[in-house]
Design an enzyme around this catalytic site. Structure first.
Site, mmCIF file in Angstrom:
data_model
loop_
_atom_site.group_PDB
_atom_site.id
_atom_site.type_symbol
_atom_site.label_atom_id
_atom_site.label_comp_id
_atom_site.label_asym_id
_atom_site.label_seq_id
_atom_site.Cartn_x
_atom_site.Cartn_y
_atom_site.Cartn_z
ATOM 1 N N LEU A 123 56.909 46.335 76.782
ATOM 2 C CA LEU A 123 56.673 46.414 78.185
ATOM 3 C C LEU A 123 58.174 46.403 79.010
ATOM 4 O O LEU A 123 58.199 47.136 80.146
ATOM 5 C CB LEU A 123 55.839 45.233 78.748
ATOM 6 C CG LEU A 123 55.372 45.466 80.103
ATOM 7 C CD1 LEU A 123 53.998 46.066 80.180
ATOM 8 C CD2 LEU A 123 55.171 44.059 80.805
ATOM 9 N N TYR A 165 49.143 31.853 69.878
ATOM 10 C CA TYR A 165 49.657 32.570 71.148
ATOM 11 C C TYR A 165 48.945 32.286 72.201
ATOM 12 O O TYR A 165 49.208 32.166 73.331
ATOM 13 C CB TYR A 165 49.539 34.167 70.811
ATOM 14 C CG TYR A 165 49.981 35.029 71.685
ATOM 15 C CD1 TYR A 165 50.967 35.271 72.367
ATOM 16 C CD2 TYR A 165 48.909 36.075 72.128
ATOM 17 C CE1 TYR A 165 51.437 36.289 73.371
ATOM 18 C CE2 TYR A 165 49.140 36.996 73.122
ATOM 19 C CZ TYR A 165 50.199 37.125 73.779
ATOM 20 O OH TYR A 165 50.386 37.940 74.574
ATOM 21 N N ILE A 202 66.227 32.935 74.337
ATOM 22 C CA ILE A 202 65.405 32.259 75.272
ATOM 23 C C ILE A 202 65.446 30.571 75.109
ATOM 24 O O ILE A 202 65.176 29.683 75.938
ATOM 25 C CB ILE A 202 64.347 32.678 75.567
ATOM 26 C CG1 ILE A 202 63.603 31.962 77.003
ATOM 27 C CG2 ILE A 202 63.123 32.325 74.452
ATOM 28 C CD1 ILE A 202 64.593 32.186 78.213
ATOM 29 N N ASP A 256 67.928 40.326 75.786
ATOM 30 C CA ASP A 256 66.758 40.104 74.543
ATOM 31 C C ASP A 256 67.751 39.822 73.356
ATOM 32 O O ASP A 256 68.919 39.735 73.517
ATOM 33 C CB ASP A 256 66.320 41.723 74.216
ATOM 34 C CG ASP A 256 64.967 41.644 73.474
ATOM 35 O OD1 ASP A 256 65.064 41.081 72.662
ATOM 36 O OD2 ASP A 256 63.887 41.971 74.204
ATOM 37 N N ILE A 257 67.078 39.640 72.498
ATOM 38 C CA ILE A 257 67.759 39.033 70.998
ATOM 39 C C ILE A 257 68.075 40.151 70.219
ATOM 40 O O ILE A 257 68.488 40.256 69.338
ATOM 41 C CB ILE A 257 66.892 37.952 70.344
ATOM 42 C CG1 ILE A 257 65.422 38.257 69.943
ATOM 43 C CG2 ILE A 257 67.170 36.362 70.816
ATOM 44 C CD1 ILE A 257 64.896 37.359 69.112
ATOM 45 N N GLY A 311 61.104 44.743 74.628
ATOM 46 C CA GLY A 311 59.852 44.886 73.795
ATOM 47 C C GLY A 311 58.852 46.132 74.682
ATOM 48 O O GLY A 311 59.621 46.881 75.295
HETATM 49 C C1 AKB Z 1 48.186 41.029 71.387
HETATM 50 O O1 AKB Z 1 47.599 41.798 70.773
HETATM 51 O O2 AKB Z 1 48.717 40.023 71.027
HETATM 52 C C2 AKB Z 1 48.965 41.411 72.873
HETATM 53 C C3 AKB Z 1 47.837 40.693 73.890
HETATM 54 C C4 AKB Z 1 46.423 41.191 74.199
HETATM 55 O O3 AKB Z 1 48.468 40.063 74.592
HETATM 56 N N1 AKB Z 1 48.851 42.716 73.087
#
Ligand code: AKB
Length: 318
Positions: A15, A141, A52, A36-37, A13
């Protein structure tokens, strides 16, 4: 070189790819295992395919390399997460629980879990958002990161484990591309500017968000992981601040170098996500506990991004 062996999950990814290279310089090539996948574009490290959600494979990889630390970066981000909320919850939560459980059973020395400014929500103070505040996110998220932070703290307290975490702002770097986030525009804009194209932004001109330059975030992550355990007073996740700006402000910063560059605005569903996040972050606890310090401001970051991307795109632009 140090003795630990690190497993990075989600290493391909935005990072992970940069962190893998940095950790190789500290621990040595043979002691950093990326997974990673997605297959890596180029094999620059020891690589293992790892989903994962596959606990058995995770355990097999940890055993194969005698892993002692895990950096668990795999997650579905804010914007992509809204397209498939239940899958996002499953991957983000079950993935973390698989890592925490294995780390407990195998007695790993450290685990790193990135959290995000997405843990904050509409009721959170927007300016200089404190470390301890309302965490009522609007995205799945963000919900998974709040729950994840609490699970990390639980495992630390209940099992005496050493798990560390940072609440990342939007990460900006020339080395890699982000995917599926609300802050992604702030990387794309630089690529368009260097390629002499105009940019259509999915956020409104004045929407300010906390961001951080890649060099800062990598250094901050390593500094946190290196700090003596007794200095770590936050076992959920530390606020981390870099630089805050709006699409209009970053456009103006780029125009100082490329005066003809133009941004137009076409906000979509990501505008509401951005509006639920803070303008700026108070990271005084990180400063106090382990000496965190941001190095890049908007100007420094813009100059370096344009310089580095200029080098990268030179063959295309020639
Ligand atoms: C996102 O935009 O979802 C990410 C974050 C701020 O965690 N870059």
């Amino acid at each position: 070189m140090r003795k630990d062996t690190i497993l990075i999950i989600g290493a391909n990814g935005q990072l992970g790819s940069v962190l893998t290279e940095k950790l190789q310089t500290i621990f040595g090539y043979d002691h950093v295992i990326s997974s990673d996948i997605r297959q890596p574009a180029e094999e620059k490290s020891i690589f293992e395919y790892l989903d994962i959600l596959d606990k058995k494979r995770l355990e097999a990889v940890v055993e194969k390399y005698q892993v002692t630390q895990i950096y668990h970066l795999a997650a579905i981000l804010s914007a992509s997460g809204e397209k498939n909320p239940l899958k996002t919850w499953d991957i983000n939560m079950q993935g973390l629980l698989n890592v925490l459980e294995l780390a407990r059973v195998k007695k790993l020395s450290k685990v790193y879990f990135p959290s995000s400014i997405a843990v904050f929500g509409l009721e959170t103070p927007r300016i200089n958002t404190p470390q301890h505040t309302v965490l009522a996110p609007t995205t799945v998220y963000g919900m998974s990161k709040v729950a994840g932070e609490n699970w990390c703290q639980y495992y630390c307290k209940r099992y005496g484990m050493d798990i560390r975490s940072l609440r990342y702002p939007g990460v900006i770097g020339y080395q890699s591309l982000p995917g599926g986030g609300t802050t992604d525009y702030a990387v794309d804009i630089f690529h368009k500017a260097i390629l002499k194209e105009s940019f259509v932004c999915f956020l409104e001109a004045e929407t300010k968000l906390p961001m951080i330059y890649m060099d800062d975030v990598i250094r901050g992550t390593i500094e946190l992981m290196d700090a003596p355990s007794s200095d770590i007073s936050i076992r959920t996740s530390y606020n981390l601040s870099g630089v805050s700006f709006s699409p209009k402000e970053i456009t103006e910063a780029i125009q100082k170098y490329i005066p003809s560059f133009k941004t137009s605005y076409s906000p979509d569903f990501r505008q509401a996500i951005a509006e639920s996040w803070p303008d700026s972050i108070d990271d005084s606890q990180a400063k106090k506990d382990w000496g965190w310090k941001t190095m890049y401001d908007l100007e420094g970051m813009t100059e370096d991004m344009l310089f580095q991307l200029g080098k990268k795109y030179k063959p295309v632009l020639a």
